[in-house]
Design an enzyme around this catalytic site. Structure first.
Site, PDB file in Angstrom:
ATOM      1  CD  GLU A 191       4.806  -1.259   2.029  1.00  0.00           C
ATOM      2  OE1 GLU A 191       5.973  -1.692   1.937  1.00  0.00           O
ATOM      3  OE2 GLU A 191       4.057  -1.097   1.045  1.00  0.00           O
ATOM      4  CB  ALA A 201      -0.936   0.003   1.215  1.00  0.00           C
ATOM      5  CG  ASP A 243       6.016 -11.106   2.212  1.00  0.00           C
ATOM      6  OD1 ASP A 243       5.248 -10.899   1.257  1.00  0.00           O
ATOM      7  OD2 ASP A 243       7.077 -11.748   2.111  1.00  0.00           O
ATOM      8  CB  CYS A 298       4.107   2.276 -11.864  1.00  0.00           C
ATOM      9  SG  CYS A 298       5.342   1.804 -10.623  1.00  0.00           S
ATOM     10  CG  ASP A 353       0.464  -0.181  -7.052  1.00  0.00           C
ATOM     11  OD1 ASP A 353       1.084  -0.640  -8.033  1.00  0.00           O
ATOM     12  OD2 ASP A 353       0.554   1.014  -6.712  1.00  0.00           O
ATOM     13  CE  LYS A 356      -2.011   2.523  -7.004  1.00  0.00           C
ATOM     14  NZ  LYS A 356      -0.774   3.296  -6.724  1.00  0.00           N
ATOM     15  N   GLY A 380       0.708   5.332   0.054  1.00  0.00           N
ATOM     16  CA  GLY A 380      -0.614   5.517   0.613  1.00  0.00           C
ATOM     17  C   GLY A 380      -1.627   6.260  -0.224  1.00  0.00           C
TER      18      GLY A 380
END
Length: 431
Positions: A270, A250, A296, A365, A312, A255, A253
């Site tokens: 995270e 995450a 994890d 990304c 993500d 999103k 932050g």
């Protein structure tokens, strides 16, 4: 007759380094960390943190970033001027890169650029460095505009997205990316656009020229946060809701904040403690809340499934090359293949946590199809079907592909300042 004892001759004292040399030494350490050790530039910034002056720290980072952005063109100038090709890791080459980028791209007077670069050679071929630099300055050398991409990157992207897209990526490479903001309240888009003198590509989004973020209206009250328009799309494609949502991997932050502002009860996962602390600080500033879990994703699991799951995934991050040119120097085909394997495993695991009737969104990304299209196309899980993205869910200028996935290739939205490269896929679990 005995000769009187005489003291040994005093050693000549070394001349002190010119002012500004420590910043150049820090830049050298940053470049070494990226180009020889394969570290992200952000992770290597400790080399500049020891500088007492904040302006020196900023200069070291600016020099290193610009060398990484223009490395093929800097090396071409050096190689056409030396009798023998210098090794890639030679200090003379590093010193010349640092001196030339200052004189030819950052506006540093040539005499200052070379004076602060020569101490970096540390007893090496100073005469060579000085001679090559002087020859290039006298000949009126210039750097290509826009900078050339690394040859292997240009070839890879031309093969994946076509030569036009690769050229568009190069055209955007030297442009300073705009500042994108995501609003906590999309209904106030017109109001905030007027207050900030911003444009908007879609509701809840604002775009400005670069500015001091903390001094802008709305920062203190948490009306918005910094987030590239591409990075805002995965959470947008989940939409508003009152159920539970998981934001996996995450940090930092953006999103998580989008989902919380849209009404979801968010659990943000995270594994990096420092990044999770930053996420917590960001939530506090914008007066939003979420359950934060340091874990994890491949070892953790929720107590119960969620209505929406957003992954993500960790990736090569080549889509953010405009802001972080170091990514292009660190990513190799083997690394992309390894990351894609991790992404496939994460996606399969995340799918287990979606309630029937819920949504799963996968995003990276990355501009590498192995991490985007290939991972999404290979995904299969009982009860899941692609939920095609509609054109009206995206900014004007972006469109879903034939499968209903979103691919944002290099050079997208160039006419309005560009955006990061991304891939996004959405599925619905029907049973």
């Amino acid at each position: 007759m005995r000769k009187p004892n005489r003291p040994p001759p005093a050693k000549a004292q070394a001349e002190p380094d010119p002012p500004g040399t420590p910043a150049r030494r820090a830049a050298l350490k940053l470049l070494d960390a990226v180009l020889r050790q394969g570290l992200p530039l952000e992770a290597a910034l400790g080399a500049a943190n020891g500088l007492p002056n904040p302006s020196d720290r900023g200069l070291a980072r600016a020099i290193a970033s610009e060398v990484l952005r223009r490395l093929p063109d800097l090396d071409a100038l050096i190689d056409e001027t030396t009798d023998r090709v210098l090794p890639d890791d030679a200090k003379a080459r590093f010193a010349l890169r640092i001196a030339l980028v200052q004189a030819l791209a950052l506006g540093t007077p040539p005499h200052a650029a070379i004076a602060t670069a020569l101490p970096l050679v540390d007893g090496g071929p100073r005469r060579l460095v000085h001679g090559v630099f002087g020859t290039l300055m006298r000949s009126g050398a210039t750097l290509a505009e826009p900078p050339h991409l690394l040859p292997e990157v240009a070839e890879r992207w031309s093969k994946a997205w076509g030569e036009e897209a690769a050229e568009a990526a190069r055209a955007n490479f030297s442009d300073r990316p705009p500042l994108d903001l995501t609003l906590a309240d999309p209904s106030a888009t017109a109001e905030w656009a007027e207050k900030l003198g911003a444009t908007s590509l879609m509701p809840g989004h604002l775009r400005l020229d670069n500015a001091d973020v903390t001094s802008l209206p709305g920062f203190e009250e948490g009306a918005w946060w910094v987030q590239d328009v591409s990075a805002s799309l995965p959470a947008r494609l989940i939409g508003r809701g009152e159920g539970t949502a998981l934001d996996l991997c995450a940090a930092p932050g953006g999103k998580t904040m989008q989902l919380a502002a849209a009404g979801w009860q968010v659990t943000a996962v995270e594994m990096a403690a420092k990044r999770l602390a930053r996420l917590s600080d960001n939530l506090a500033r914008v007066n939003l809340s979420a359950d934060l879990v340091e874990a994890d994703v491949m070892r953790w699991e929720p107590q119960e499934p969620a209505d929406a799951v957003l992954l993500d995934a960790p990736c090569s991050a080549t889509g953010i090359f405009r802001r972080h040119p170091d990514v292009l120097h660190r990513v190799r085909p083997r690394a992309v293949a390894d990351l894609a394997e991790v992404q496939r495993a994460m996606l399969a695991r995340a799918a287990q946590w979606v309630k029937p009737g819920g949504h799963l969104v996968y995003a990276v990304c990355s501009l590498e199809p192995q991490e985007g299209e290939d991972v999404a196309s290979a995904f299969t899980a009982p009860g899941f079907a692609i939920d095609p993205v509609c054109p009206e869910e995206l900014p004007v200028g972006l469109a879903p592909n034939d499968q209903g996935f979103v691919r944002i290739p290099p050079g997208s939205l160039a006419q309005v300042g560009g955006c990061d490269g991304f891939f996004i896929a959405r599925w619905r679990r029907d049973s």
